[in-house]
Design a protein around this motif. Sequence first.
Motif, PDB file in Angstrom:
ATOM      1  N   MET A 128     -32.661  -8.090  51.934  1.00 54.84           N
ATOM      2  CA  MET A 128     -32.365  -9.190  52.734  1.00 54.84           C
ATOM      3  C   MET A 128     -32.360  -9.003  54.275  1.00 54.84           C
ATOM      4  SD  MET A 128     -29.313 -11.630  50.708  1.00 54.84           S
ATOM      5  CE  MET A 128     -29.288 -13.041  51.904  1.00 54.84           C
ATOM      6  N   ALA A 129     -31.533  -8.117  54.624  1.00 59.13           N
ATOM      7  CA  ALA A 129     -31.644  -7.557  56.191  1.00 59.13           C
ATOM      8  C   ALA A 129     -33.138  -7.267  56.610  1.00 59.13           C
ATOM      9  CB  ALA A 129     -30.873  -6.279  56.536  1.00 59.13           C
ATOM     10  N   ALA A 130     -33.887  -6.628  55.784  1.00 56.40           N
ATOM     11  CA  ALA A 130     -35.400  -6.286  55.913  1.00 56.40           C
ATOM     12  C   ALA A 130     -36.024  -7.290  56.353  1.00 56.40           C
ATOM     13  CB  ALA A 130     -35.848  -5.310  55.301  1.00 56.40           C
ATOM     14  N   ARG A 131     -35.928  -8.323  55.424  1.00 54.97           N
ATOM     15  CA  ARG A 131     -36.851  -9.537  55.618  1.00 54.97           C
ATOM     16  C   ARG A 131     -36.286 -10.642  56.568  1.00 54.97           C
ATOM     17  NH1 ARG A 131     -35.857  -9.611  49.737  1.00 54.97           N
ATOM     18  NH2 ARG A 131     -34.115 -11.371  50.119  1.00 54.97           N
ATOM     19  N   GLY A 132     -35.158 -10.181  57.265  1.00 58.65           N
ATOM     20  CA  GLY A 132     -34.668 -11.178  58.401  1.00 58.65           C
ATOM     21  C   GLY A 132     -33.896 -12.103  57.729  1.00 58.65           C
ATOM     22  N   ASP A 133     -33.415 -12.270  56.517  1.00 55.64           N
ATOM     23  CA  ASP A 133     -32.665 -13.413  55.956  1.00 55.64           C
ATOM     24  C   ASP A 133     -31.288 -13.516  56.309  1.00 55.64           C
ATOM     25  OD1 ASP A 133     -35.007 -13.958  54.738  1.00 55.64           O
ATOM     26  OD2 ASP A 133     -34.166 -13.066  52.777  1.00 55.64           O
ATOM     27  N   LEU A 134     -30.716 -12.347  57.153  1.00 49.28           N
ATOM     28  CA  LEU A 134     -29.412 -12.312  57.623  1.00 49.28           C
ATOM     29  C   LEU A 134     -29.340 -12.861  59.024  1.00 49.28           C
ATOM     30  CD1 LEU A 134     -28.235  -9.337  55.677  1.00 49.28           C
ATOM     31  CD2 LEU A 134     -27.876 -11.548  55.123  1.00 49.28           C
ATOM     32  N   LEU A 135     -28.527 -13.710  59.452  1.00 49.61           N
ATOM     33  CA  LEU A 135     -28.208 -14.274  60.860  1.00 49.61           C
ATOM     34  C   LEU A 135     -27.579 -12.865  61.422  1.00 49.61           C
ATOM     35  CD1 LEU A 135     -28.119 -16.331  62.894  1.00 49.61           C
ATOM     36  CD2 LEU A 135     -25.973 -17.214  61.971  1.00 49.61           C
ATOM     37  N   GLU A 136     -26.678 -12.200  60.874  1.00 52.89           N
ATOM     38  CA  GLU A 136     -25.930 -11.048  61.284  1.00 52.89           C
ATOM     39  C   GLU A 136     -25.449 -10.334  60.043  1.00 52.89           C
ATOM     40  OE1 GLU A 136     -22.762 -10.207  60.759  1.00 52.89           O
ATOM     41  OE2 GLU A 136     -22.190 -12.089  59.418  1.00 52.89           O
ATOM     42  N   TRP A 137     -25.418  -8.771  60.402  1.00 49.99           N
ATOM     43  CA  TRP A 137     -24.891  -7.985  59.351  1.00 49.99           C
ATOM     44  C   TRP A 137     -24.470  -6.865  60.185  1.00 49.99           C
ATOM     45  CZ3 TRP A 137     -26.604  -3.219  57.879  1.00 49.99           C
ATOM     46  CH2 TRP A 137     -27.787  -2.920  58.422  1.00 49.99           C
ATOM     47  N   ALA A 138     -23.342  -6.060  59.271  1.00 50.27           N
ATOM     48  CA  ALA A 138     -22.999  -4.926  59.954  1.00 50.27           C
ATOM     49  C   ALA A 138     -22.255  -4.152  58.783  1.00 50.27           C
ATOM     50  CB  ALA A 138     -21.814  -5.285  60.813  1.00 50.27           C
TER      51      ALA A 138
END
Length: 189
Positions: free
Chosen positions: A65-75
């Motif tokens: 999801m992070a790699a696809r840009g599907d997350l507004l933010e993540w940590a």
Amino acid sequence: MTTTPARLTVLAGPTAVGKGTVSADVRLRYPEVWLSVSATTRSPRPGEVDGVHYHFLSTGEFEAMAARGDLLEWAVVHGRNRYGTPRRPVEERLAAGEPALLEIDLQGARQVRETMPDALFVFLAPPSWEELERRLVGRGTEGPEERARRLETAKVELAAEPEFDVTIVNDEVHRATDELVALMGLRTR
């Protein structure tokens, strides 16, 4: 009829301050507020339901999801688990003019500020350090090592309070919830 996009409200604060409790109170008492459901790689706590409290994902699913840009933010939080906000549901709610609330950690709030600087950033603070410690111990979901790690993280998180637009002290859940909802421009009950 054209709908005016709503303003996003971001709620953050230190571990064990009661972000989840206040958010649950918003969900119960103010159903007109859409509350984002975060994704996480941590295991569910007792009583948590997938898709309601969090989207519980494997590390691989989260990273995709992070790699696809599907997350507004993540940590990565507390040096262990990944947490993030799925982007599309937030953008859809805001475009529809619905009041939207993100309950996220400090790192996530900083990322959202970069991409959505017009959001309202609300810091949820404990009435005292001693009360924060009591709440963390009282919830009984972490062992001594994890509690110590979270308390160290909480010191850093508390120091970030000046980065936020407004602070709400969580001394009583309904009062804190009503203050948050009022800041969102909604009538309180």
